[in-house]
Enzyme design. Sequence first.
Site, PDB file in Angstrom:
ATOM      1  N   LYS A   1      -5.340  -6.151   4.713  1.00 56.07           N
ATOM      2  CA  LYS A   1      -4.201  -6.740   4.003  1.00 56.07           C
ATOM      3  C   LYS A   1      -2.944  -6.357   4.789  1.00 56.07           C
ATOM      4  CE  LYS A   1      -0.993  -6.483   1.364  1.00 56.07           C
ATOM      5  NZ  LYS A   1       0.350  -6.933   1.809  1.00 56.07           N
TER       6      LYS A   1
ATOM      7  N   GLU B   1      -0.540   7.094   5.281  1.00 58.06           N
ATOM      8  CA  GLU B   1       0.395   7.434   6.370  1.00 58.06           C
ATOM      9  C   GLU B   1       1.748   6.893   5.934  1.00 58.06           C
ATOM     10  OE1 GLU B   1      -0.319   9.089   9.075  1.00 58.06           O
ATOM     11  OE2 GLU B   1      -2.491   9.121   8.871  1.00 58.06           O
TER      12      GLU B   1
ATOM     13  N   GLU C   1      14.565   8.183   4.105  1.00 60.34           N
ATOM     14  CA  GLU C   1      14.229   7.415   5.304  1.00 60.34           C
ATOM     15  C   GLU C   1      14.981   6.080   5.248  1.00 60.34           C
ATOM     16  OE1 GLU C   1      10.426   5.376   5.483  1.00 60.34           O
ATOM     17  OE2 GLU C   1      10.139   6.115   7.516  1.00 60.34           O
TER      18      GLU C   1
ATOM     19  N   CYS D   1       8.355   4.722  12.247  1.00 59.33           N
ATOM     20  CA  CYS D   1       8.147   5.822  11.287  1.00 59.33           C
ATOM     21  C   CYS D   1       8.552   7.160  11.883  1.00 59.33           C
ATOM     22  CB  CYS D   1       6.707   5.846  10.820  1.00 59.33           C
ATOM     23  SG  CYS D   1       5.527   5.916  12.178  1.00 59.33           S
TER      24      CYS D   1
HETATM   25  P1  NAD Z   1       5.687  -0.907   2.193  1.00 52.42           P
HETATM   26  O1  NAD Z   1       5.193   0.338   1.540  1.00 52.42           O
HETATM   27  O2  NAD Z   1       6.720  -1.705   1.498  1.00 52.42           O
HETATM   28  O3  NAD Z   1       4.474  -1.932   2.437  1.00 52.42           O
HETATM   29  C1  NAD Z   1       3.353  -1.569   3.214  1.00 52.42           C
HETATM   30  C2  NAD Z   1       2.174  -2.427   2.812  1.00 52.42           C
HETATM   31  O4  NAD Z   1       1.803  -2.127   1.472  1.00 52.42           O
HETATM   32  C3  NAD Z   1       2.444  -3.926   2.848  1.00 52.42           C
HETATM   33  O5  NAD Z   1       1.296  -4.579   3.338  1.00 52.42           O
HETATM   34  C4  NAD Z   1       2.673  -4.265   1.385  1.00 52.42           C
HETATM   35  O6  NAD Z   1       2.397  -5.594   1.037  1.00 52.42           O
HETATM   36  C5  NAD Z   1       1.688  -3.330   0.713  1.00 52.42           C
HETATM   37  N1  NAD Z   1       1.973  -3.002  -0.691  1.00 52.42           N
HETATM   38  C6  NAD Z   1       3.171  -3.015  -1.333  1.00 52.42           C
HETATM   39  N2  NAD Z   1       3.010  -2.640  -2.629  1.00 52.42           N
HETATM   40  C7  NAD Z   1       1.688  -2.380  -2.791  1.00 52.42           C
HETATM   41  C8  NAD Z   1       0.900  -1.930  -3.890  1.00 52.42           C
HETATM   42  N3  NAD Z   1       1.431  -1.674  -5.084  1.00 52.42           N
HETATM   43  N4  NAD Z   1      -0.415  -1.749  -3.706  1.00 52.42           N
HETATM   44  C9  NAD Z   1      -0.994  -1.979  -2.498  1.00 52.42           C
HETATM   45  N5  NAD Z   1      -0.296  -2.401  -1.417  1.00 52.42           N
HETATM   46  C10 NAD Z   1       1.026  -2.603  -1.565  1.00 52.42           C
HETATM   47  O7  NAD Z   1       6.119  -0.484   3.649  1.00 52.42           O
HETATM   48  P2  NAD Z   1       6.823  -1.382   4.761  1.00 52.42           P
HETATM   49  O8  NAD Z   1       8.238  -1.617   4.327  1.00 52.42           O
HETATM   50  O9  NAD Z   1       5.958  -2.540   5.098  1.00 52.42           O
HETATM   51  O10 NAD Z   1       6.790  -0.398   6.014  1.00 52.42           O
HETATM   52  C11 NAD Z   1       7.734   0.585   6.258  1.00 52.42           C
HETATM   53  C12 NAD Z   1       7.200   1.955   5.919  1.00 52.42           C
HETATM   54  O11 NAD Z   1       6.000   2.214   6.649  1.00 52.42           O
HETATM   55  C13 NAD Z   1       8.174   3.056   6.327  1.00 52.42           C
HETATM   56  O12 NAD Z   1       8.280   3.991   5.287  1.00 52.42           O
HETATM   57  C14 NAD Z   1       7.503   3.679   7.541  1.00 52.42           C
HETATM   58  O13 NAD Z   1       7.862   5.022   7.781  1.00 52.42           O
HETATM   59  C15 NAD Z   1       6.063   3.532   7.198  1.00 52.42           C
HETATM   60  N6  NAD Z   1       5.227   3.649   8.391  1.00 52.42           N
HETATM   61  C16 NAD Z   1       4.530   4.814   8.580  1.00 52.42           C
HETATM   62  C17 NAD Z   1       3.750   4.995   9.729  1.00 52.42           C
HETATM   63  C18 NAD Z   1       2.971   6.261   9.952  1.00 52.42           C
HETATM   64  O14 NAD Z   1       2.212   6.320  10.913  1.00 52.42           O
HETATM   65  N7  NAD Z   1       3.105   7.284   9.141  1.00 52.42           N
HETATM   66  C19 NAD Z   1       3.711   3.964  10.679  1.00 52.42           C
HETATM   67  C20 NAD Z   1       4.441   2.799  10.463  1.00 52.42           C
HETATM   68  C21 NAD Z   1       5.203   2.659   9.310  1.00 52.42           C
END
Ligand code: NAD
Length: 488
Positions: free
Chosen positions: A172, A247, A382, A281
């Site tokens: 997803k 993550e 963040e 991230c």
């Molecule tokens: P997000 O949490 O908004 O969304 C991530 C994913 O989760 C998307 O596919 C989204 O559709 C899905 N999602 C949203 N609500 C959900 C729910 N209730 N249940 C299941 N899935 C759901 O994050 P984003 O804005 O897409 O990405 C940015 C974040 O990702 C930042 O906080 C960044 O630090 C983090 N990130 C972390 C790493 C790491 O390695 N630790 C790497 C890349 C990004």
Amino acid sequence: MPSLFVNGAWTTGSAGTADVLNPFDAGVIERVDQAGPDDVDRAVAAARTAFDSGPWRTTPAAERGALLRRVAEFLQRDKEEIARTETLDTGKTLAESRIDVDDVTAVFRFYADLADKDAGRIVQTGRAEVVSRVVPEPVGVCVLITPWNYPLLQLSWKVAPALAAGNTCVIKPSEVTPLTSVSLVRLLEEAGAPPGVVNIVLGDGPGVGAPLTEHPDVDMVSFTGGLATGQAIIRASAATVKRVAVELGGKNPNVVFADTDFETAVDNVLTAVFLHSGQVCSAGARLIVQDELADELVAEVARRADRIRLGNGFDEGVEVGPLVSAQHRAKIESYVASAQEEGARVLAGGRRPDEPELQKGFFYRPTVLDGCHAGMRVVREETFGPILTVERFGTEAEAIALANDTEYGLAGAVFTTDGARAHRVAAALRCGTVWINDYHPYIPGAEWGGMKRSGNGRELGLTGLAEYQEAKHIWHNTAPAPQRWFAS
Ligand code: NAD
């Protein structure tokens, strides 16, 4: 061409379609199918059947590795096309997207090589007639949920080890940048993944992500994304006691001591925070700099930040693209406004660019905020954008205390020419990765992940494979005999 892949067939979704936007000019790149609840159920059922009855988990591990190696070859064959799609979808420069495809290729090769290397271990029982083995087995049906910033890369860190270990999966991707995830599934299909082993459903978090994490037939959720979503996923998976690896975000300290070579420090501070517009991230968003060097370094960083060339990621000479969406830019603007209200001084950026050709896209100038302290929202949370906050320190102990004063613990760096101090500080930082005199590099062989609220799992490396494995103990008594525990 339909964009969902379920049980070996490309299909449309029951929830209509959604437009995918180009962040450079807000134009529509593509209209993709959206999964409804029935599509989610079909995808999980396909993965369940492929795991329970299909050949994948009993396929010799070397053959699973061979499939991953074919994907690596296809990635290189299609590198230019995939990189261009990634740049269209995310706004990052084409040079960065090409590096992403090479990195993803390396991840597939790494897990291809690892797939058949660990057959478990024999455990000493103290009894000559007993053979005791601990063997790795796949976890089962894995849901892989990814964010929008490194769509292809983040997916590779999950899908390559999951398949190497013999799992089946439902992918997803982020609804904001789903295109290269679909491309990767096409390559997995071409490489010969049996029906049901890899499925992809598109849609947003509430509509598709949440039902997947709650689904009783899913064994594991591997998630990369924001803290609040990660917390929701951990809660949602409790009822069915799934394995969950999350993550999450970071608020990463970049500690610079006064003995650092000036040009090295300036250059690395800029790369740490402004690469991909800070939508990383591990971005070094908090500069923690020693008093003696601070004024001169911060002035130069601000001067150079003002010269960073924004533009279309496809254009030669462009260093940074737009932010991913209008909504995300609005969030960045609110952080800068709140920082100013709390007393921060804007030394660079703090605004949208003036160039007429950048007005349709979601651009924001690289921003340097001086006079920051740990009480400010912009320092604690963040921002995930092009904002550098500056804090100053006198002693090594103060630097460590400032660096660790965050609820996150993903990554951090220390710049110094004093080797002993470098190692003391690296040992004291509470984060999953520490760079000494460098920023951002990662390699498939070394674990990646966070401490504290940056997450609870590890991707990449040997642990990145173990995340997708169960350890099963098999006790074999080769000389069976009554145990005589009960008298009659
Ligand atoms: P997000 O949490 O908004 O969304 C991530 C994913 O989760 C998307 O596919 C989204 O559709 C899905 N999602 C949203 N609500 C959900 C729910 N209730 N249940 C299941 N899935 C759901 O994050 P984003 O804005 O897409 O990405 C940015 C974040 O990702 C930042 O906080 C960044 O630090 C983090 N990130 C972390 C790493 C790491 O390695 N630790 C790497 C890349 C990004």
